[in-house]
Design a protein around this motif. Structure first.
Motif, PDB file in Angstrom:
ATOM      1  N   VAL A  20      55.658  30.959  43.886  1.00  0.00           N
ATOM      2  CA  VAL A  20      56.446  32.194  43.794  1.00  0.00           C
ATOM      3  C   VAL A  20      57.539  32.216  44.877  1.00  0.00           C
ATOM      4  CG1 VAL A  20      56.342  34.679  44.251  1.00  0.00           C
ATOM      5  CG2 VAL A  20      54.729  33.627  42.649  1.00  0.00           C
ATOM      6  N   THR A  21      58.750  32.343  44.401  1.00  0.00           N
ATOM      7  CA  THR A  21      59.901  32.488  45.294  1.00  0.00           C
ATOM      8  C   THR A  21      60.608  33.796  44.978  1.00  0.00           C
ATOM      9  OG1 THR A  21      60.234  30.122  45.574  1.00  0.00           O
ATOM     10  CG2 THR A  21      62.162  31.515  45.909  1.00  0.00           C
ATOM     11  N   PRO A  26      70.605  37.301  50.520  1.00  0.00           N
ATOM     12  CA  PRO A  26      70.484  36.067  51.310  1.00  0.00           C
ATOM     13  C   PRO A  26      69.102  35.880  51.942  1.00  0.00           C
ATOM     14  CG  PRO A  26      71.647  37.737  52.579  1.00  0.00           C
ATOM     15  CD  PRO A  26      71.380  38.337  51.210  1.00  0.00           C
ATOM     16  N   VAL A  27      68.262  36.913  51.854  1.00  0.00           N
ATOM     17  CA  VAL A  27      66.953  36.857  52.518  1.00  0.00           C
ATOM     18  C   VAL A  27      65.927  36.182  51.617  1.00  0.00           C
ATOM     19  CG1 VAL A  27      65.039  38.211  53.471  1.00  0.00           C
ATOM     20  CG2 VAL A  27      67.407  38.917  53.891  1.00  0.00           C
ATOM     21  N   LEU A  28      65.351  35.101  52.097  1.00  0.00           N
ATOM     22  CA  LEU A  28      64.288  34.409  51.370  1.00  0.00           C
ATOM     23  C   LEU A  28      62.959  35.022  51.814  1.00  0.00           C
ATOM     24  CD1 LEU A  28      63.320  32.136  49.503  1.00  0.00           C
ATOM     25  CD2 LEU A  28      63.424  30.588  51.478  1.00  0.00           C
ATOM     26  N   ALA A  29      62.440  35.933  51.012  1.00  0.00           N
ATOM     27  CA  ALA A  29      61.218  36.663  51.410  1.00  0.00           C
ATOM     28  C   ALA A  29      59.959  35.840  51.141  1.00  0.00           C
ATOM     29  CB  ALA A  29      61.158  37.996  50.667  1.00  0.00           C
ATOM     30  N   VAL A  46      48.274  37.449  56.252  1.00  0.00           N
ATOM     31  CA  VAL A  46      48.600  37.829  57.625  1.00  0.00           C
ATOM     32  C   VAL A  46      49.952  37.236  58.022  1.00  0.00           C
ATOM     33  CG1 VAL A  46      47.827  37.657  60.029  1.00  0.00           C
ATOM     34  CG2 VAL A  46      46.134  37.859  58.189  1.00  0.00           C
ATOM     35  N   GLY A  47      50.742  38.030  58.696  1.00  0.00           N
ATOM     36  CA  GLY A  47      52.021  37.527  59.189  1.00  0.00           C
ATOM     37  C   GLY A  47      52.759  38.619  59.928  1.00  0.00           C
ATOM     38  N   GLU A  48      53.777  38.215  60.654  1.00  0.00           N
ATOM     39  CA  GLU A  48      54.555  39.196  61.416  1.00  0.00           C
ATOM     40  C   GLU A  48      55.375  40.072  60.469  1.00  0.00           C
ATOM     41  OE1 GLU A  48      58.199  36.032  62.257  1.00  0.00           O
ATOM     42  OE2 GLU A  48      56.872  36.644  63.889  1.00  0.00           O
ATOM     43  N   ASN A  49      55.919  41.133  61.012  1.00  0.00           N
ATOM     44  CA  ASN A  49      56.773  41.997  60.202  1.00  0.00           C
ATOM     45  C   ASN A  49      57.919  41.175  59.620  1.00  0.00           C
ATOM     46  OD1 ASN A  49      55.331  44.306  60.576  1.00  0.00           O
ATOM     47  ND2 ASN A  49      56.604  45.088  62.244  1.00  0.00           N
ATOM     48  N   GLY A  50      58.133  41.361  58.336  1.00  0.00           N
ATOM     49  CA  GLY A  50      59.214  40.651  57.680  1.00  0.00           C
ATOM     50  C   GLY A  50      58.819  39.282  57.154  1.00  0.00           C
ATOM     51  N   ALA A  51      57.548  38.918  57.301  1.00  0.00           N
ATOM     52  CA  ALA A  51      57.104  37.588  56.864  1.00  0.00           C
ATOM     53  C   ALA A  51      57.084  37.466  55.337  1.00  0.00           C
ATOM     54  CB  ALA A  51      55.721  37.284  57.429  1.00  0.00           C
ATOM     55  N   GLY A  52      56.997  38.588  54.638  1.00  0.00           N
ATOM     56  CA  GLY A  52      57.012  38.544  53.182  1.00  0.00           C
ATOM     57  C   GLY A  52      55.710  38.956  52.531  1.00  0.00           C
ATOM     58  N   LYS A  53      54.821  39.546  53.289  1.00  0.00           N
ATOM     59  CA  LYS A  53      53.494  39.930  52.758  1.00  0.00           C
ATOM     60  C   LYS A  53      53.618  40.969  51.640  1.00  0.00           C
ATOM     61  CE  LYS A  53      52.236  41.533  56.776  1.00  0.00           C
ATOM     62  NZ  LYS A  53      53.481  41.301  57.568  1.00  0.00           N
ATOM     63  N   SER A  54      54.351  42.032  51.918  1.00  0.00           N
ATOM     64  CA  SER A  54      54.464  43.106  50.925  1.00  0.00           C
ATOM     65  C   SER A  54      55.182  42.612  49.678  1.00  0.00           C
ATOM     66  CB  SER A  54      55.212  44.302  51.518  1.00  0.00           C
ATOM     67  OG  SER A  54      54.472  44.878  52.563  1.00  0.00           O
TER      68      SER A  54
END
Ligand SMILES: Nc1ncnc2c1ncn2[C@@H]1O[C@H](COP(=O)(O)OP(=O)(O)O)[C@@H](O)[C@H]1O
Ligand SMILES: [Mg+2]
Length: 110
Positions: A20-21, A26-29, A46-54
């Motif tokens: 899944v991409t 321009p942001v590759l979530a 798990v990941g930092e804010n902005g890592a793409g979890k949501s």
């Protein structure tokens, strides 16, 4: 042993994300993410804010459509056009602000 008629084979994941991409301009979530979830399993993403979890969970739930890759439910590729209730991926969306417990002051999402 083969699965009973209509039943998925035991080794087929209940839900899968396959390569899944997802981009927002321009942001590759999410970059070619694979995830397989067996029935009854609990996973933590798990990941930092902005890592793409949501974003990833939104793809699983059907809130976002991936730019490439796909979602499978019990081995079958499915196309989610909107978040149904309940989702055919067997997923529910429980955000940190919506709450899912009966005592939560926030509305349930489904
Ligand atoms: N609807 C959106 N429009 C534009 N950019 C978004 C949107 N949703 C998420 N993003 C961006 O995608 C990246 C991943 O966000 P997100 O999935 O919310 O991360 P996390 O949940 O791990 O904090 C971030 O750079 C975020 O700003
Ligand atoms: Mg998030």
């Amino acid at each position: 042993m083969s699965a009973a008629a209509g039943e998925p084979a035991a080794d087929v994941p209940a839900a899968e994300l396959v390569a899944v991409t997802k981009r927002f301009g321009p942001v590759l979530a999410n970059d070619a993410i694979d995830l397989a979830v067996a029935k009854g399993e609990i996973h933590a993403v798990v990941g930092e804010n902005g890592a793409g979890k949501s974003t990833l969970m939104s793809v699983l739930y059907g809130l976002h459509r991936p730019d490439s890759g796909h979602v499978r439910r019990e081995g079958r590729r499915i196309r989610l056009r909107s978040p149904p209730t309940p989702s055919p991926t067997g997923s529910a969306w429980c955000t940190s602000v919506s709450g899912c417990s009966p005592s939560s002051p926030w509305p349930r999402t489904w």
